[in-house]
Motif scaffolding. Structure first.
Motif, PDB file in Angstrom:
ATOM      1  N   VAL A 193      17.813 -47.941 -49.638  1.00 44.67           N
ATOM      2  CA  VAL A 193      18.328 -46.952 -49.562  1.00 44.67           C
ATOM      3  C   VAL A 193      17.287 -45.230 -48.776  1.00 44.67           C
ATOM      4  O   VAL A 193      18.062 -44.518 -48.586  1.00 44.67           O
ATOM      5  CB  VAL A 193      18.184 -46.413 -51.332  1.00 44.67           C
ATOM      6  CG1 VAL A 193      18.681 -45.015 -51.989  1.00 44.67           C
ATOM      7  CG2 VAL A 193      19.135 -47.145 -52.110  1.00 44.67           C
ATOM      8  N   ASP A 194      16.164 -46.343 -49.033  1.00 49.48           N
ATOM      9  CA  ASP A 194      15.291 -44.916 -48.720  1.00 49.48           C
ATOM     10  C   ASP A 194      15.489 -44.777 -47.257  1.00 49.48           C
ATOM     11  O   ASP A 194      15.519 -43.956 -46.394  1.00 49.48           O
ATOM     12  CB  ASP A 194      13.892 -45.373 -48.617  1.00 49.48           C
ATOM     13  CG  ASP A 194      13.621 -45.170 -49.832  1.00 49.48           C
ATOM     14  OD1 ASP A 194      13.525 -44.534 -50.536  1.00 49.48           O
ATOM     15  OD2 ASP A 194      12.359 -45.934 -50.019  1.00 49.48           O
ATOM     16  N   ALA A 195      15.707 -46.081 -45.750  1.00 51.08           N
ATOM     17  CA  ALA A 195      16.585 -45.677 -44.765  1.00 51.08           C
ATOM     18  C   ALA A 195      17.099 -45.038 -44.233  1.00 51.08           C
ATOM     19  O   ALA A 195      17.564 -45.188 -43.898  1.00 51.08           O
ATOM     20  CB  ALA A 195      16.515 -47.268 -44.562  1.00 51.08           C
ATOM     21  N   GLY A 196      18.535 -45.821 -45.826  1.00 51.32           N
ATOM     22  CA  GLY A 196      19.815 -45.015 -45.819  1.00 51.32           C
ATOM     23  C   GLY A 196      19.675 -43.701 -45.913  1.00 51.32           C
ATOM     24  O   GLY A 196      20.145 -42.869 -44.820  1.00 51.32           O
ATOM     25  N   ASN A 197      18.997 -42.493 -46.412  1.00 50.81           N
ATOM     26  CA  ASN A 197      18.869 -41.194 -46.057  1.00 50.81           C
ATOM     27  C   ASN A 197      17.979 -40.411 -45.455  1.00 50.81           C
ATOM     28  O   ASN A 197      17.757 -40.072 -44.588  1.00 50.81           O
ATOM     29  CB  ASN A 197      17.750 -40.809 -47.519  1.00 50.81           C
ATOM     30  CG  ASN A 197      18.125 -41.086 -48.901  1.00 50.81           C
ATOM     31  OD1 ASN A 197      19.924 -40.938 -48.855  1.00 50.81           O
ATOM     32  ND2 ASN A 197      17.582 -41.802 -49.937  1.00 50.81           N
ATOM     33  N   VAL A 198      16.886 -41.729 -44.670  1.00 53.56           N
ATOM     34  CA  VAL A 198      16.139 -40.699 -43.525  1.00 53.56           C
ATOM     35  C   VAL A 198      17.186 -41.576 -41.973  1.00 53.56           C
ATOM     36  O   VAL A 198      17.307 -40.092 -41.640  1.00 53.56           O
ATOM     37  CB  VAL A 198      15.402 -41.871 -43.462  1.00 53.56           C
ATOM     38  CG1 VAL A 198      14.437 -41.843 -41.480  1.00 53.56           C
ATOM     39  CG2 VAL A 198      14.171 -42.182 -44.119  1.00 53.56           C
ATOM     40  N   MET A 199      18.296 -42.043 -42.554  1.00 53.13           N
ATOM     41  CA  MET A 199      18.949 -42.421 -40.980  1.00 53.13           C
ATOM     42  C   MET A 199      20.005 -40.797 -41.309  1.00 53.13           C
ATOM     43  O   MET A 199      20.306 -40.147 -40.962  1.00 53.13           O
ATOM     44  CB  MET A 199      19.814 -43.554 -41.560  1.00 53.13           C
ATOM     45  CG  MET A 199      21.293 -43.493 -40.500  1.00 53.13           C
ATOM     46  SD  MET A 199      21.937 -45.148 -40.653  1.00 53.13           S
ATOM     47  CE  MET A 199      22.429 -44.766 -42.547  1.00 53.13           C
ATOM     48  N   ARG A 200      20.207 -40.681 -42.780  1.00 48.60           N
ATOM     49  CA  ARG A 200      21.262 -39.180 -42.494  1.00 48.60           C
ATOM     50  C   ARG A 200      20.679 -37.996 -41.780  1.00 48.60           C
ATOM     51  O   ARG A 200      21.211 -37.449 -41.925  1.00 48.60           O
ATOM     52  CB  ARG A 200      21.448 -39.433 -44.378  1.00 48.60           C
ATOM     53  CG  ARG A 200      22.726 -40.557 -44.262  1.00 48.60           C
ATOM     54  CD  ARG A 200      23.020 -40.777 -45.851  1.00 48.60           C
ATOM     55  NE  ARG A 200      24.098 -39.738 -46.343  1.00 48.60           N
ATOM     56  CZ  ARG A 200      23.929 -39.981 -47.617  1.00 48.60           C
ATOM     57  NH1 ARG A 200      24.222 -39.993 -48.405  1.00 48.60           N
ATOM     58  NH2 ARG A 200      25.700 -38.745 -47.468  1.00 48.60           N
ATOM     59  N   VAL A 201      19.178 -37.864 -42.897  1.00 47.12           N
ATOM     60  CA  VAL A 201      18.922 -36.945 -42.764  1.00 47.12           C
ATOM     61  C   VAL A 201      18.291 -36.734 -41.108  1.00 47.12           C
ATOM     62  O   VAL A 201      18.359 -35.325 -40.454  1.00 47.12           O
ATOM     63  CB  VAL A 201      17.173 -36.987 -43.453  1.00 47.12           C
ATOM     64  CG1 VAL A 201      16.165 -36.169 -43.290  1.00 47.12           C
ATOM     65  CG2 VAL A 201      17.650 -37.102 -45.224  1.00 47.12           C
ATOM     66  N   GLU A 202      18.142 -37.839 -40.630  1.00 51.22           N
ATOM     67  CA  GLU A 202      17.600 -37.430 -38.821  1.00 51.22           C
ATOM     68  C   GLU A 202      18.795 -37.026 -38.546  1.00 51.22           C
ATOM     69  O   GLU A 202      18.886 -36.262 -37.406  1.00 51.22           O
ATOM     70  CB  GLU A 202      16.940 -39.004 -39.176  1.00 51.22           C
ATOM     71  CG  GLU A 202      15.456 -39.360 -39.112  1.00 51.22           C
ATOM     72  CD  GLU A 202      14.202 -38.234 -38.905  1.00 51.22           C
ATOM     73  OE1 GLU A 202      14.331 -37.564 -37.382  1.00 51.22           O
ATOM     74  OE2 GLU A 202      13.875 -37.472 -39.303  1.00 51.22           O
ATOM     75  N   ASN A 203      19.894 -37.568 -38.414  1.00 51.59           N
ATOM     76  CA  ASN A 203      21.019 -37.948 -38.614  1.00 51.59           C
ATOM     77  C   ASN A 203      21.576 -36.401 -38.261  1.00 51.59           C
ATOM     78  O   ASN A 203      21.902 -34.951 -36.930  1.00 51.59           O
ATOM     79  CB  ASN A 203      22.720 -37.830 -38.680  1.00 51.59           C
ATOM     80  CG  ASN A 203      23.750 -38.352 -37.694  1.00 51.59           C
ATOM     81  OD1 ASN A 203      24.004 -37.617 -36.991  1.00 51.59           O
ATOM     82  ND2 ASN A 203      24.655 -38.439 -39.372  1.00 51.59           N
ATOM     83  N   TRP A 204      21.376 -35.448 -39.129  1.00 49.68           N
ATOM     84  CA  TRP A 204      21.881 -34.216 -39.427  1.00 49.68           C
ATOM     85  C   TRP A 204      20.600 -33.053 -39.020  1.00 49.68           C
ATOM     86  O   TRP A 204      20.816 -32.014 -38.100  1.00 49.68           O
ATOM     87  CB  TRP A 204      21.543 -33.452 -40.624  1.00 49.68           C
ATOM     88  CG  TRP A 204      22.770 -34.163 -41.282  1.00 49.68           C
ATOM     89  CD1 TRP A 204      23.492 -35.465 -42.396  1.00 49.68           C
ATOM     90  CD2 TRP A 204      24.700 -34.032 -41.340  1.00 49.68           C
ATOM     91  NE1 TRP A 204      24.659 -35.393 -42.357  1.00 49.68           N
ATOM     92  CE2 TRP A 204      25.099 -34.720 -41.832  1.00 49.68           C
ATOM     93  CE3 TRP A 204      25.173 -32.958 -40.691  1.00 49.68           C
ATOM     94  CZ2 TRP A 204      26.837 -34.634 -41.955  1.00 49.68           C
ATOM     95  CZ3 TRP A 204      26.562 -32.489 -40.623  1.00 49.68           C
ATOM     96  CH2 TRP A 204      27.148 -34.150 -40.890  1.00 49.68           C
ATOM     97  N   LYS A 205      19.531 -33.811 -38.894  1.00 52.02           N
ATOM     98  CA  LYS A 205      18.673 -32.814 -38.010  1.00 52.02           C
ATOM     99  C   LYS A 205      18.797 -32.742 -36.891  1.00 52.02           C
ATOM    100  O   LYS A 205      18.620 -32.062 -35.870  1.00 52.02           O
ATOM    101  CB  LYS A 205      17.367 -33.290 -38.462  1.00 52.02           C
ATOM    102  CG  LYS A 205      15.898 -32.572 -37.559  1.00 52.02           C
ATOM    103  CD  LYS A 205      14.749 -33.891 -37.776  1.00 52.02           C
ATOM    104  CE  LYS A 205      13.615 -32.894 -37.273  1.00 52.02           C
ATOM    105  NZ  LYS A 205      12.346 -33.535 -37.555  1.00 52.02           N
ATOM    106  N   ALA A 206      19.274 -34.530 -36.321  1.00 53.69           N
ATOM    107  CA  ALA A 206      19.884 -33.880 -34.457  1.00 53.69           C
ATOM    108  C   ALA A 206      20.354 -33.109 -33.863  1.00 53.69           C
ATOM    109  O   ALA A 206      20.471 -32.327 -33.655  1.00 53.69           O
ATOM    110  CB  ALA A 206      19.781 -35.140 -33.982  1.00 53.69           C
ATOM    111  N   GLN A 207      21.750 -32.604 -35.223  1.00 53.18           N
ATOM    112  CA  GLN A 207      22.472 -32.128 -34.915  1.00 53.18           C
ATOM    113  C   GLN A 207      22.258 -31.039 -35.140  1.00 53.18           C
ATOM    114  O   GLN A 207      22.624 -29.545 -33.943  1.00 53.18           O
ATOM    115  CB  GLN A 207      24.148 -32.286 -35.595  1.00 53.18           C
ATOM    116  CG  GLN A 207      24.455 -34.125 -35.696  1.00 53.18           C
ATOM    117  CD  GLN A 207      25.714 -34.143 -36.295  1.00 53.18           C
ATOM    118  OE1 GLN A 207      26.397 -33.262 -36.413  1.00 53.18           O
ATOM    119  NE2 GLN A 207      25.793 -35.325 -37.530  1.00 53.18           N
TER     120      GLN A 207
END
Length: 384
Positions: A193-207
């Protein structure tokens, strides 16, 4: 000339002056017609060219600005404004073609219009590619949202199931080995869950920051998720739980595929943007070249007009001086040809008058002599 009558001489003089005036007037009319032709060309060709090219350049700049705004924000109003400006550029190109057909002397404009039209076609094609890539990114973004939501929901469902099972095992007095394994599974799914949250946050941060490197760094995190899923699968035995793990992995794979597609479209957009800007810059450069050529044409016509008027003024001055000289000479000749015979007549009359006066004096003297003789004879007669 000497045999001509007075009226003929005067008529001849006025005729010559009239001929000179007509010649000067004709020369002036000819030069004015030339200047008129150059002025018409200046107005209808070069001034019109400058107006068309200037408007084309402004519209091209606005089209590039609006397309840049669309590429960064994906706002439809930028795209619509850019397409409107690009249609205006095509309208200006059509006006330029019509102007070239009417004025073949605008050869440089004809070349620049043909090259600019090709670059506008290229720009429009790149614009369509930009729209297609942005639409693809929007579709990928929606798919990633769905995959991320599914990933979190499946992780939560798996964790809830493990927590409930742990409670049952604790209440049922399960062995510490079972409880330790259950806790390990709960910890692993929490890591997922933590890895998935980080993945999603970094994705939107990059965009949000438009930083492709941040998005590229997300991919290794997805590999970590795959490893954790493999570790969790190794300690999972129930088919139902294995199906949940398979669903989590499927969602992670879909998210990974979305990121890869996002990166591909993003990089393609950057390449398209470079090409689009280059094509737009070339359109602007061609417009500037045509504008400079039009300005040069206007300067040349202005110089020719000034030169033609200067020559006309010079010829008018020379003509007037010549007319003055010829008129003065003719006047002198005509006056001389008129007055000379009169002077001759006057001189003859004067000489005749002198002769008459001399003869009159002689007659008077003779008369006096006769009178004196008569008087003497009368006196002699009285004495006898």
């Amino acid at each position: 000339m000497r045999n001509l009558k007075l009226g003929a001489k005067i008529s001849l003089g006025f005729g010559l002056l009239l001929a000179i005036a007509i010649a000067l007037g004709g020369m002036a009319v000819y030069n004015m017609k030339n200047v008129e032709g150059m002025s018409i060309t200046l107005d209808e060709a070069y001034v019109a060219e400058a107006g068309i090219v200037s408007q084309l350049e402004r519209r091209a700049q606005r089209a590039m600005y609006n397309m840049r705004g669309y590429a960064y924000s994906v706002e439809k109003h930028f795209l619509e404004a850019g397409q409107k400006d690009l249609a205006g550029v095509r309208e200006n190109l059509a006006q330029a073609r019509a102007l070239v057909e009417k004025h073949p002397e605008l050869a440089k404009l004809k070349e620049e219009v043909a090259r600019a039209a090709a670059k506008v076609d290229e720009y429009e094609a790149l614009e369509k590619q930009t729209v297609a890539r942005n639409e693809a990114i929007a579709s990928v973004r929606q798919a990633m949202l769905a995959a991320g939501r599914k990933y979190v929901d499946d992780c939560d469902a798996f964790r809830d199931n493990e927590v409930k099972t742990l409670d049952k095992e604790i209440n049922g007095g399960a062995s510490s080995e079972h409880l330790t394994e259950r806790n390990k599974k709960i910890d692993l799914v929490a890591d997922l869950v933590d890895a998935g949250n980080v993945m999603r946050v970094e994705n939107w941060k990059a965009q949000a920051l438009r930083d492709i490197k941040i998005l590229e760094a997300v991919l290794p995190r997805i590999e970590e998720i795959s490893k954790k899923l493999a570790d969790l699968k190794a300690v999972t035995k129930l088919e139902r739980n294995l199906d949940q793990l398979a669903s989590i992995k499927e969602a992670a794979d879909q998210y990974k595929a979305g990121i890869i597609s996002m990166l591909e479209n993003w990089k393609a957009l950057d390449q398209i943007a470079v090409k689009r800007e280059a094509a737009g810059d070339q359109v602007l450069e061609l417009a500037r070249a045509a504008s400079l050529d039009g300005m040069a044409g206007m300067r040349n016509i202005s110089k020719e007009t000034v030169g033609s008027l200067s020559v006309a003024s010079l010829f008018m001055i020379i003509g007037l001086l010549a007319a003055l000289a010829i008129g003065s000479g003719l006047a002198f000749f005509i006056v001389r040809s008129i007055t000379k015979p009169i002077h001759t007549v006057i001189q003859g009359l004067s000489e005749g008058a002198g002769q008459v006066a001399s003869a009159s004096g002689q007659v008077a003297t003779a008369s006096q002599s006769l009178a004196e003789g008569a008087a003497e004879q009368a006196a002699a007669l009285e004495e006898t």
